[in-house]
Design an enzyme around this catalytic site. Structure first.
Site, PDB file in Angstrom:
ATOM      1  N   CYS A 155      -1.607   0.563  -3.134  1.00  0.00           N
ATOM      2  CA  CYS A 155      -2.712   0.397  -2.112  1.00  0.00           C
ATOM      3  C   CYS A 155      -4.289   1.359  -1.954  1.00  0.00           C
ATOM      4  CB  CYS A 155      -2.855  -0.898  -0.681  1.00  0.00           C
ATOM      5  SG  CYS A 155      -4.356  -0.736   0.388  1.00  0.00           S
ATOM      6  N   CYS A 175      -6.408   0.856   1.524  1.00  0.00           N
ATOM      7  CA  CYS A 175      -5.932   1.267   2.104  1.00  0.00           C
ATOM      8  C   CYS A 175      -5.773   3.136   1.951  1.00  0.00           C
ATOM      9  CB  CYS A 175      -4.080   1.000   2.587  1.00  0.00           C
ATOM     10  SG  CYS A 175      -4.335  -0.954   1.439  1.00  0.00           S
ATOM     11  N   ASP A 176      -5.117   4.094   1.484  1.00  0.00           N
ATOM     12  CA  ASP A 176      -4.671   5.122   1.550  1.00  0.00           C
ATOM     13  C   ASP A 176      -5.457   6.024   0.720  1.00  0.00           C
ATOM     14  OD1 ASP A 176      -2.152   3.934   3.141  1.00  0.00           O
ATOM     15  OD2 ASP A 176      -1.289   3.559   1.179  1.00  0.00           O
TER      16      ASP A 176
END
Ligand code: NAP
Length: 315
Positions: A134, A137-138
């Site tokens: 992701c 997200c990261d």
């Protein structure tokens, strides 16, 4: 006496939320069950540029938040639970969840799909420690670092481009020498000075001590393997895996007809082979898995569920 919902929807992604909206607006008692967080894959997508009406820089999470609000406004309930078993008793669908049982006149299955893993040594061990599925997200964790993106489809190339906002350098590692991604997306990637490509290459192993420190690449044409180590000043780098998705249809195995890959077969009205069970979104056999097709599926499934309930229970 347990409450019998008209419609219980399994999955709170765009397909499930759209089904919930249409079902609740039709005054059917509606419950959406989601095992993780609402939104499905779209909640980890930074830009949703191809959803009609999406304004520039509209993000997946903001689109999901509006869908959730709209569903609730019309009276759909959204709860967290993971369904472990589905069975039919006297025309009523019984859903056995971790938290309890649910009863419905019709089910709309919209469980979506989850990222496919590479299946190489070190992948699981380093998930969240350098390996990610992701970018939204990261990506931030890899600010000014190096990042490798596995895959050649729309997801890999789009997320690689997103990652160039953070990473020092992004290398797309693909097993062939042509990308599968849409031409328009490819063109942007080829023009991006921060993106490099490694063709005919895959990952054989991911290594490190507590965090990703090196990766073993394999050239699929020559069979040659090379180990790439993190630059000393960085200590680590990112590996983002976007090699497709697997339908989350395990729950329905042996109950609903599926294709070989586990996608649910439906007709144009989202009907499965089981009366009272409809399917919508990425879990379905279809040619285009996008938000726009997921929400369309959800709407059709809800309207058809309404017809089914009318014919089966109110005659
Ligand atoms: P995908 O289209 O299935 O592409 C998967 C990519 O991973 C392919 O390039 C494939 O290589 C590669 N791959 C598969 N297994 C592999 C393995 N074991 N090792 C190495 N590489 C492997 O998946 P996706 O990109 O996630 O897209 C899924 C769906 O969502 C598609 O329908 C896509 O169009 C859609 N999507 C659309 C957008 C958009 O339009 N903005 C954005 C994201 C996703 P090969 O090419 O050699 O098969």
């Amino acid at each position: 006496m347990e409450k019998i919902y008209d419609v219980v929807i399994i999955g709170g992604g765009p397909a499930g939320l759209s089904a919930g909206l249409y079902s609740a607006r039709a005054k059917m008692s509606t419950l959406i069950l989601e095992k993780e967080k609402t939104g499905g894959q779209i909640s980890s997508t930074e830009e949703v540029a191809n959803y009609p009406g999406s304004i520039e820089h509209a993000t997946g999470p903001s689109l999901v938040a509006r869908m959730v609000d709209q569903c609730k406004e019309f009276g759909a309930a959204i709860e967290k639970d993971e369904i472990k078993e589905v069975r039919t008793e006297d025309n009523i669908q019984v859903l056995v969840g971790e938290k309890g049982n649910y009863y419905a006149r019709a089910i709309i299955a919209a469980p979506g799909a989850s990222p496919r893993l590479l299946g190489v040594p070190g992948e699981k061990e380093f998930t969240g420690k350098g390996v990610s599925y992701c970018a939204t997200c990261d990506a931030d964790f890899f600010t000014d670092l190096e990042v490798f993106v596995l895959g050649g489809g729309d997801s890999a190339v789009e997320e690689a481009m997103f990652m160039t906002r953070f990473a020092r350098k992004v290398t797309i590692v693909h097993r062939r020498d042509t990308l599968k991604a849409a031409k328009s997306i490819q063109e942007k990637a080829f023009k991006n000075p921060k993106i490099d490509f490694m063709w005919h290459t895959t990952i054989e192993e991911i290594k490190g001590e507590g965090i990703v420190e090196s990766v073993v690449f394999k050239n699929l044409q020559t069979g040659e393997t090379t180990e790439h180590k993190a630059a000393e000043e960085d200590g680590t780098f990112g590996i983002f895996v976007f090699v497709g998705y697997i339908p989350q249809t395990e729950l329905f195995k042996g109950i609903i007809d599926m294709d070989q890959a586990g996608y649910i077969k439906t007709d144009d009205n989202m009907k499965t082979n089981v009366p009272g069970i409809f399917a919508a979104g990425d879990c379905r056999v279809k040619s285009l898995r996008q938000v726009v097709t997921a929400v369309a599926d959800g709407a059709i499934a809800a309207v058809q569920a309404e017809k089914y309930i009318e014919n089966t229970f109110h005659e």
